[in-house]
Design a protein around this motif. Sequence first.
Motif, PDB file in Angstrom:
ATOM      1  N   CYS A 113      43.023  34.690  43.021  1.00 45.72           N
ATOM      2  CA  CYS A 113      42.293  35.708  43.782  1.00 45.72           C
ATOM      3  C   CYS A 113      40.796  35.411  43.823  1.00 45.72           C
ATOM      4  CB  CYS A 113      42.541  37.091  43.186  1.00 45.72           C
ATOM      5  SG  CYS A 113      44.237  37.688  43.400  1.00 45.72           S
ATOM      6  N   ASP A 114      40.435  34.170  43.537  1.00 52.75           N
ATOM      7  CA  ASP A 114      39.040  33.710  43.606  1.00 52.75           C
ATOM      8  C   ASP A 114      38.120  34.478  42.665  1.00 52.75           C
ATOM      9  OD1 ASP A 114      39.758  31.920  45.708  1.00 52.75           O
ATOM     10  OD2 ASP A 114      39.565  33.550  47.161  1.00 52.75           O
ATOM     11  N   GLY A 115      38.683  34.937  41.544  1.00 49.18           N
ATOM     12  CA  GLY A 115      37.870  35.651  40.572  1.00 49.18           C
ATOM     13  C   GLY A 115      37.359  36.993  41.079  1.00 49.18           C
ATOM     14  N   ASN A 116      38.070  37.566  42.025  1.00 47.96           N
ATOM     15  CA  ASN A 116      37.664  38.824  42.654  1.00 47.96           C
ATOM     16  C   ASN A 116      38.612  39.933  42.206  1.00 47.96           C
ATOM     17  OD1 ASN A 116      37.381  41.004  44.539  1.00 47.96           O
ATOM     18  ND2 ASN A 116      36.379  39.604  45.968  1.00 47.96           N
ATOM     19  N   TRP A 117      38.091  40.892  41.442  1.00 46.79           N
ATOM     20  CA  TRP A 117      38.943  41.961  40.912  1.00 46.79           C
ATOM     21  C   TRP A 117      39.495  42.859  42.007  1.00 46.79           C
ATOM     22  CZ3 TRP A 117      40.933  41.443  36.384  1.00 46.79           C
ATOM     23  CH2 TRP A 117      40.248  40.752  35.382  1.00 46.79           C
ATOM     24  N   LYS A 118      38.719  43.039  43.070  1.00 48.77           N
ATOM     25  CA  LYS A 118      39.211  43.887  44.170  1.00 48.77           C
ATOM     26  C   LYS A 118      40.397  43.225  44.863  1.00 48.77           C
ATOM     27  CE  LYS A 118      35.110  44.072  46.064  1.00 48.77           C
ATOM     28  NZ  LYS A 118      34.292  43.513  44.964  1.00 48.77           N
ATOM     29  N   ARG A 119      40.332  41.922  45.044  1.00 49.87           N
ATOM     30  CA  ARG A 119      41.448  41.224  45.671  1.00 49.87           C
ATOM     31  C   ARG A 119      42.667  41.221  44.751  1.00 49.87           C
ATOM     32  NH1 ARG A 119      42.009  34.997  47.993  1.00 49.87           N
ATOM     33  NH2 ARG A 119      43.952  35.399  49.121  1.00 49.87           N
ATOM     34  N   LEU A 120      42.436  41.066  43.462  1.00 45.22           N
ATOM     35  CA  LEU A 120      43.545  41.121  42.512  1.00 45.22           C
ATOM     36  C   LEU A 120      44.198  42.496  42.533  1.00 45.22           C
ATOM     37  CD1 LEU A 120      45.327  40.116  40.259  1.00 45.22           C
ATOM     38  CD2 LEU A 120      43.455  40.499  38.633  1.00 45.22           C
TER      39      LEU A 120
END
Length: 493
Positions: free
Chosen positions: A87-94
């Motif tokens: 998720c590219d280190g993106n918590w919102k995407r995770l």
Amino acid sequence: MADRSRLFSIDDLPSHLILEILTSGKRLSAVDLVSLELTSRTFGGCHGVYPTKCRSLVDLAAFQLCMTNGIYIGMNCSSQRDIFERCDGNWKRLLRFLQSVEQSSDMVQTSAGNMQITTGRYHTLLIRNSSVYSCGSSLCGVLGHGPETTQCVAFTRINFPSLANVIQVSASQNHAAFVLQSGEVFTCGDNSSFCCGHRDTGRPIFRPRLVEAMKGIPCKQVAAGLNFTVFLTRQGLVYTCGTNTHGQLGHGDTQDRPTPKMVELLERVGSVVQIAAGPSYVLTVTDNGVVYSFGSGSNFCLGHGEQQNEFQPRAIQTFKRKGIHVLRVSAGDEHVVAVDSSGYVYTWGKGYCGELGHGDEIDKTLPEHLISLKGQLAVQVCARKRKTFVLVDGGAVYGFGWMGFGSLGFPDRGVSDKIMRPRLLDCLRDHRVSQVSTGLYHTVVVTHRGRMFGFGDNERAQLGHDTLRGCLEPTEIFIHEMEDEATLLSESR
């Protein structure tokens, strides 16, 4: 004395209080958090909290929501790291990934309300804001509208007892099952095989009826197979009833069960989080990512490398040996598709028409990673007769398999009527899809805005269109009999 009439801005609140609002109460979606971050400097600033881990207050909220998500908690540390990197280190995407996977076998949140779409063989069922609608051909009461109704050309609301909020539905060729907010389960259809969970088999059940045997055992999901039903309780236990010719009830024998009975072996292996039923076999996924299968071994659908029947749940060792944490599975007529905690897709079973997506028509006796989708983050998988759909993060849909009747969504049929590898449905490119379901010859999708599109055969009105003509391309479906809340309340009284 303080001026109580003074108006406060959200900017006046301390950051810890804003964080509390974002992470408690009604659950916010990842899309909601992104919208807040883009519209307010308050949500977009880091406020000095976890500056190395989270880029903004909204990012911190997404992080905390991920930490409390049931799917994420069930992963081991390695799986958690893998999906965070994917998720590219993106918590919102995770968070969006986790919530999308949760909703793939449940209701999806759309801007038009909560919805779930389920396709049977020649009919379609829809939940919209706790009401249920059906259209298509009624085989022995499967539409739930009474003995006088044999076909519904447009989506028509099914009458349930007063204030009954339906949260999940499953449909097979000849019966349907509904889970209510209370955890109660209702069924309707042909009960000659005991698949509806009622002892009386003399005549079809034309309207949804409470499964008395499950009273006091709250359920969260049901899965309708051909002449049998699987129940998943809130405690993660599995019950089954109906025909048991191939051991699909999981009790170690081939004895039919007129009412639901608990699958005892699954009680000992952990909490089950998802169930899927094929024509005569069952797949269950536990909270630690292990897949158990039982029933008919035809077409290698059980995933054990052989075609013998399994009378009790048996773990699929391919996933266990490789440390693959499976999140969701979909049981097709002759093949199976699964998605793991990293958003990777696996298929196995009968390869005829390319429904396994590996570029050939070779049967796969064991689960095999679908390499061509390695760059995509899959959130839902859907298998049916000779075709497969994969919904990826962001709302794009890939399809592969048999193109018959246009139910795969590709109108440009050329020399071949088969799509051998995953192919993007360009016709849905302008819509962010939230859920997809496919029947024998038709497919229906729901978008994040609550719009529905159907394509494929419509000879039995299974697409809910006023005309019975089929659709080679997605055509929007409208519900003409959508009652307002006041009408529903007056009827319930």
